[in-house]
Motif scaffolding. Structure first.
Motif, PDB file in Angstrom:
ATOM      1  N   LEU A  62      -3.354  -6.121  -4.740  1.00  0.00           N
ATOM      2  CA  LEU A  62      -4.690  -5.961  -4.165  1.00  0.00           C
ATOM      3  C   LEU A  62      -4.865  -6.855  -2.946  1.00  0.00           C
ATOM      4  N   GLY A  63      -4.414  -8.102  -3.046  1.00  0.00           N
ATOM      5  CA  GLY A  63      -4.492  -8.990  -1.890  1.00  0.00           C
ATOM      6  C   GLY A  63      -3.653  -8.479  -0.733  1.00  0.00           C
ATOM      7  N   PHE A  64      -2.485  -7.966  -1.057  1.00  0.00           N
ATOM      8  CA  PHE A  64      -1.593  -7.394  -0.048  1.00  0.00           C
ATOM      9  C   PHE A  64      -2.248  -6.189   0.625  1.00  0.00           C
ATOM     10  N   THR A  65      -2.841  -5.327  -0.202  1.00  0.00           N
ATOM     11  CA  THR A  65      -3.439  -4.087   0.291  1.00  0.00           C
ATOM     12  C   THR A  65      -4.696  -4.350   1.108  1.00  0.00           C
ATOM     13  N   LEU A  66      -5.478  -5.346   0.696  1.00  0.00           N
ATOM     14  CA  LEU A  66      -6.748  -5.610   1.373  1.00  0.00           C
ATOM     15  C   LEU A  66      -6.532  -5.944   2.843  1.00  0.00           C
ATOM     16  N   VAL A  67      -5.573  -6.807   3.134  1.00  0.00           N
ATOM     17  CA  VAL A  67      -5.283  -7.170   4.530  1.00  0.00           C
ATOM     18  C   VAL A  67      -4.764  -5.966   5.295  1.00  0.00           C
ATOM     19  N   ILE A  73      -1.863  -4.717   9.114  1.00  0.00           N
ATOM     20  CA  ILE A  73      -0.711  -5.605   9.232  1.00  0.00           C
ATOM     21  C   ILE A  73      -0.210  -5.945   7.832  1.00  0.00           C
ATOM     22  N   LEU A  74       1.081  -6.195   7.717  1.00  0.00           N
ATOM     23  CA  LEU A  74       1.683  -6.616   6.456  1.00  0.00           C
ATOM     24  C   LEU A  74       1.808  -8.136   6.469  1.00  0.00           C
ATOM     25  N   ASN A  75       1.115  -8.777   5.566  1.00  0.00           N
ATOM     26  CA  ASN A  75       1.151 -10.235   5.462  1.00  0.00           C
ATOM     27  C   ASN A  75       2.314 -10.621   4.552  1.00  0.00           C
ATOM     28  N   PHE A 268       5.252  -3.679  -2.282  1.00  0.00           N
ATOM     29  CA  PHE A 268       5.561  -2.558  -1.399  1.00  0.00           C
ATOM     30  C   PHE A 268       5.555  -1.246  -2.182  1.00  0.00           C
ATOM     31  N   THR A 269       6.171  -1.271  -3.369  1.00  0.00           N
ATOM     32  CA  THR A 269       6.218  -0.063  -4.189  1.00  0.00           C
ATOM     33  C   THR A 269       4.826   0.380  -4.600  1.00  0.00           C
ATOM     34  N   VAL A 270       4.003  -0.581  -5.018  1.00  0.00           N
ATOM     35  CA  VAL A 270       2.638  -0.265  -5.436  1.00  0.00           C
ATOM     36  C   VAL A 270       1.849   0.349  -4.284  1.00  0.00           C
ATOM     37  N   MET A 271       1.990  -0.225  -3.082  1.00  0.00           N
ATOM     38  CA  MET A 271       1.267   0.302  -1.928  1.00  0.00           C
ATOM     39  C   MET A 271       1.708   1.707  -1.578  1.00  0.00           C
ATOM     40  N   VAL A 272       3.009   1.962  -1.630  1.00  0.00           N
ATOM     41  CA  VAL A 272       3.522   3.280  -1.273  1.00  0.00           C
ATOM     42  C   VAL A 272       3.112   4.310  -2.324  1.00  0.00           C
ATOM     43  N   VAL A 273       3.241   3.934  -3.593  1.00  0.00           N
ATOM     44  CA  VAL A 273       2.918   4.869  -4.669  1.00  0.00           C
ATOM     45  C   VAL A 273       1.422   5.175  -4.683  1.00  0.00           C
ATOM     46  N   GLY A 281      -5.743   3.061  -5.188  1.00  0.00           N
ATOM     47  CA  GLY A 281      -4.337   3.444  -5.292  1.00  0.00           C
ATOM     48  C   GLY A 281      -3.454   2.285  -5.704  1.00  0.00           C
ATOM     49  N   ALA A 282      -3.784   1.053  -5.246  1.00  0.00           N
ATOM     50  CA  ALA A 282      -3.014  -0.124  -5.637  1.00  0.00           C
ATOM     51  C   ALA A 282      -3.107  -0.354  -7.140  1.00  0.00           C
ATOM     52  N   LEU A 283      -4.293  -0.147  -7.716  1.00  0.00           N
ATOM     53  CA  LEU A 283      -4.447  -0.301  -9.161  1.00  0.00           C
ATOM     54  C   LEU A 283      -3.614   0.738  -9.912  1.00  0.00           C
ATOM     55  N   VAL A 284      -3.710   1.987  -9.477  1.00  0.00           N
ATOM     56  CA  VAL A 284      -2.946   3.049 -10.139  1.00  0.00           C
ATOM     57  C   VAL A 284      -1.445   2.797  -9.998  1.00  0.00           C
TER      58      VAL A 284
END
Length: 333
Positions: A62-67, A73-75, A268-273, A281-284
């Motif tokens: 979630l923190g990754f996705t929020l930014v 940008i990918l932090n 990365f996998t969570v974001m892509v999926v 989507g990050a939660l799912v």
């Protein structure tokens, strides 16, 4: 159930608790075996473990996705902040601070660190209109610095929280005995996820973040304080990452200087999926990944656990290139 023995439901066909014979003899001389039942206890325990792991993945992602959703940008310093959270809690707990307060302190410390990260690594590049690749490289440099600082203080070896400082216990639900600490971690993670969802969807700050994600220039024209919104984004993102590190450190009781690196691939996998930049989507994606990994451990060698992440990402990209809950980006003219 006899003491030290198995219940009738757990015994295979043809066995009995009687020492006289392997089965009971009926009137006609036929042998009657007790019924054989499949125990659901191991399955329930694996589901419980999958929910726990998925909750940690979700908080981290979630923190990754929020930014990414707000600033595109990918932090890549996020794994290092994850580690800083675990060690911030370790530092204050060694001074006698209780675990719940240490969790709050780690959130604040990592949140402030996230704001400083933006001001040092991202804001100068943003003002110059640098490409996203420059921001990624800059964040990698910050991650290396943070990791090295932790190693200078604690070394590369596994650490442990003070004895008795992390609460523990067992929760009994019928025949199930669940780790109480993991249950608390799941509840805390779910509460934070719900809180973030409500913040983004039903608050003034959430509206500003959504406007900034849609079009930064239009958001500025409409009166949104862009720099304040960006600072809030990094504070929340880094705070969630730090809390995920603390919770994972509590569960394993073995924080180390590079504990965040394995979670980078997972994020990365969570974001892509789930869909790039999609918070639901990050939660799912997080729970799909955790359940997939747990199922793979039951049927495949443990060395193939990471292969599940790659395989899941590959399949989703083939079927839905934008992710399960992702949307196509509008073309701006």
């Amino acid at each position: 159930t006899p003491k030290g023995g198995l219940s009738e439901c757990q015994r295979p066909p043809g066995t009995s608790t009687s020492p006289r014979s392997p089965g009971s003899i009926g009137r006609a001389g036929t042998i009657k075996s007790p019924p054989f039942c499949f125990s659901l206890r191991p399955v329930a325990e694996q589901i419980y473990n999958a929910i726990f792991v998925g909750s940690i993945y979700a908080l981290f992602a979630l923190g990754f996705t929020l930014v990414f959703s707000v600033l595109d940008i990918l932090n890549l310093a996020h794994p290092a902040i994850f580690t800083v959270g675990a060690f911030a809690a370790l530092f204050v707990m060694q001074a006698g601070v209780p675990a719940p307060i240490a969790l709050v302190i780690a959130f604040v410390v990592c949140g402030i660190l996230g704001v400083l990260l933006d001001r040092v690594a991202f804001a100068p590049l943003r003002r110059r209109g640098a490409p996203p690749l420059s921001a990624m490289i800059s964040s990698i440099g910050v991650a290396l610095i943070l990791t090295r600082l932790i190693q200078l203080r604690y070394g590369p070896d596994l650490q442990a929280y003070p004895a008795g400082s992390v609460p523990s216990g067992v929760v009994e639900l019928g025949a199930l005995q669940l780790d109480g600490l993991r249950l608390v971690i799941i509840l805390v993670a779910l509460a934070l996820m719900v809180g973030l969802t409500l913040l983004v969807g039903h608050s003034r700050l959430g509206r500003e973040l959504r406007a900034l994600a849609e079009d930064p220039r239009a958001a500025r024209i409409l009166g949104v304080d862009v720099e304040r919104a960006i600072a809030a984004t990094f504070f929340i993102s880094a705070g969630l990452g730090g809390v995920a590190g603390v919770l994972y450190g509590f569960a394993t009781n073995s924080p180390y200087s590079q504990m965040g690196l394995p979670f980078e691939l997972k994020a990365f996998t969570v974001m892509v999926v789930g869909g790039m930049g999609s918070i639901p989507g990050a939660l799912v994606g997080a729970y799909l990944l955790s359940f997939g990994e747990t199922a793979s451990l039951a049927f495949l060698p443990s060395e193939l656990r990471d292969a599940v992440a790659f395989g899941l990402r590959f399949v989703v990209l083939l079927v839905r290139p934008n992710g399960l809950l992702g949307r196509k980006s509008p073309v701006r003219v």
